[in-house]
Write an enzyme that holds these catalytic residues in place. Sequence first.
Site, short mmCIF file in Angstrom:
data_model
loop_
_atom_site.label_atom_id
_atom_site.label_comp_id
_atom_site.label_asym_id
_atom_site.label_seq_id
_atom_site.Cartn_x
_atom_site.Cartn_y
_atom_site.Cartn_z
N GLN A 191 0.83 -1.22 0.00
CA GLN A 191 0.00 0.00 0.00
C GLN A 191 0.86 1.26 0.00
O GLN A 191 0.48 2.28 -0.61
CB GLN A 191 -0.98 0.00 1.18
CG GLN A 191 -0.35 -0.06 2.56
CD GLN A 191 -0.13 -1.47 3.07
OE1 GLN A 191 0.02 -2.40 2.28
NE2 GLN A 191 -0.10 -1.63 4.38
N ASN A 214 9.73 -6.81 1.65
CA ASN A 214 9.40 -8.23 1.49
C ASN A 214 8.85 -8.49 0.09
O ASN A 214 8.83 -7.61 -0.76
CB ASN A 214 8.42 -8.68 2.58
CG ASN A 214 7.10 -7.90 2.52
OD1 ASN A 214 6.73 -7.33 1.50
ND2 ASN A 214 6.39 -7.88 3.63
N GLN A 259 24.65 -13.08 6.39
CA GLN A 259 23.53 -12.97 5.46
C GLN A 259 22.41 -13.93 5.81
O GLN A 259 21.23 -13.61 5.64
CB GLN A 259 24.00 -13.23 4.03
CG GLN A 259 24.92 -12.16 3.49
CD GLN A 259 24.32 -10.77 3.62
OE1 GLN A 259 23.36 -10.43 2.96
NE2 GLN A 259 24.89 -9.96 4.49
N HIS A 262 19.49 -12.69 7.90
CA HIS A 262 18.56 -11.72 7.33
C HIS A 262 17.16 -12.29 7.18
O HIS A 262 16.16 -11.65 7.47
CB HIS A 262 19.04 -11.27 5.94
CG HIS A 262 19.80 -10.00 5.94
ND1 HIS A 262 19.28 -8.81 6.38
CD2 HIS A 262 21.07 -9.72 5.53
CE1 HIS A 262 20.19 -7.86 6.25
NE2 HIS A 262 21.28 -8.39 5.74
N GLU A 327 24.60 -11.29 -4.95
CA GLU A 327 24.49 -9.91 -4.47
C GLU A 327 25.82 -9.43 -3.89
O GLU A 327 26.31 -8.36 -4.24
CB GLU A 327 23.40 -9.85 -3.41
CG GLU A 327 23.18 -8.49 -2.79
CD GLU A 327 22.19 -8.51 -1.65
OE1 GLU A 327 21.72 -7.43 -1.26
OE2 GLU A 327 21.87 -9.61 -1.14
N HIS A 328 26.39 -10.21 -2.98
CA HIS A 328 27.69 -9.89 -2.36
C HIS A 328 28.68 -11.01 -2.70
O HIS A 328 28.33 -12.18 -2.62
CB HIS A 328 27.58 -9.82 -0.83
CG HIS A 328 26.51 -8.93 -0.32
ND1 HIS A 328 25.25 -9.41 0.02
CD2 HIS A 328 26.49 -7.60 -0.07
CE1 HIS A 328 24.51 -8.40 0.47
NE2 HIS A 328 25.22 -7.30 0.42
N ASP A 361 27.56 -3.12 4.40
CA ASP A 361 26.19 -2.90 4.86
C ASP A 361 26.04 -1.59 5.62
O ASP A 361 25.00 -0.93 5.53
CB ASP A 361 25.75 -4.05 5.76
CG ASP A 361 25.05 -5.15 4.99
OD1 ASP A 361 24.84 -4.99 3.77
OD2 ASP A 361 24.71 -6.18 5.60
N GLU A 415 12.68 4.07 -44.68
CA GLU A 415 11.83 3.45 -43.66
C GLU A 415 10.35 3.62 -43.96
O GLU A 415 9.50 3.16 -43.21
CB GLU A 415 12.15 4.04 -42.28
CG GLU A 415 13.52 3.64 -41.76
CD GLU A 415 13.72 4.03 -40.29
OE1 GLU A 415 12.94 4.84 -39.77
OE2 GLU A 415 14.65 3.49 -39.67
N HIS A 420 8.48 12.20 -41.95
CA HIS A 420 9.83 12.51 -41.46
C HIS A 420 10.65 13.14 -42.58
O HIS A 420 11.31 14.17 -42.38
CB HIS A 420 10.54 11.23 -40.97
CG HIS A 420 10.15 10.79 -39.61
ND1 HIS A 420 8.88 10.37 -39.29
CD2 HIS A 420 10.87 10.71 -38.46
CE1 HIS A 420 8.84 10.04 -38.02
NE2 HIS A 420 10.04 10.23 -37.47
#
Length: 430
Positions: A191, A214, A259, A262, A327-328, A361, A415, A420
Amino acid sequence: MKIYEYKKDSLKPLLDALSKRSPEGQSEIERVVAEIINNVKDRKDEALIEYSKKFDGVELTSETIEVSQNELDNALTLIDRDLLTVIEKAAANIRVYHEKQLENSWFTTCDNGVFLGQKITPLSRVGVYAPAGSAPLPSTVLMDAIPAKVAGVGEIILCSPPGKNGKVNPLILACAKLAGVNRVFMAGGAQAIAAMAYGTQTIPKVDKIVGPGNIFVATAKKMVFGSCGIDMIAGPSEIMIIADETANPAFVAADLLSQAEHDKLASSILLTTSKELAKNVLKELEMQLAGLTRKEIASESIENYGAVIVTDTIDEALDISNLIAPEHLEVCTQNPFDLLPFIKNTGAIFLGSFSPEPLGDYFAGPNHTLPTSGTARFFSPLGVYDFVKRQSIISYSRDAFDAVASDVASFAQAEGLTAHAGAIRIRTNH
């Protein structure tokens, strides 16, 4: 945590498990998120108030959705002084690093009357999302808002869900103030993303939304893309470590767990040429897990999405790393800088045994909002470049135009775009 021998065992089960963590293709979640987005688009603040009561257990009104300017201004006074000093040091490092990413407009004038250029224009308004669930991430506020401020964004707003006390997490609020956020709103989940994307009576529509969340937040960002920009569609956190026999198993285990704690969907993978190191890391993992406050989460993560892959060579380890695109990526080898030219796909690189992922981090300066789920093949870390637009500039004199008019008209005609071509030819007759 399973040990794979690269030449003997198929990595397919591991790769399949990792792919299922992606926020893509979750039809039931997409249905729920689409309903939330449409409700916020139609009913605006009224929908936000209902969702806050339903999901956060907090009664809000249109007058209390926004954190007062007085509360935001006083946020730094409510934080422990020693902790605030640390946060200020981190913010300074982040600011200095991102200032080096600033781009300049450029222009070039040719002798034949052609003027070309590129104009760098900051976005007008950006929305930052700061999650506040089981592990609030005030550091992310610094990472997301400071580059926007450095880029020159006109207004930065932040959305974060309220706690049961009806307040935004005080550390998140303090980091928002320190990073230069202009306004803060108590809204969370899909939301909040919808509110920033389309606007409500209270929350203004933004040009771009950044920040982690999330799977509902990630899905909402994917769905509103096009109405506004987004940084990336982020999945669960990941770490991969390439290590040889010189690595410290206690260090490696600790970094894998950094990690794993997490999220139950987080992934921690060790690539090593040393069977001895692999065995010792597993022993360390078992010992260190026992002392973690988030032991249950880390254990499930390690069990389901963790792995040790033993390779014959470092080159094989690099091939696997570039395939998975973590990611890392930590490099804990005798000569870590030697591997740097061969690392192609990862969000952030940590070289050496004393460059653990938590440095990135919190403190070092580079951004920790990073591509996940293999998207490091084509995405970059969040940076100043995400908060600006590049506008091309073209100006031809009459002589310069006349010199190329027939060429341009011919190309357009080829074209089949006669209008044009006409826009060029009409100028050759005047």
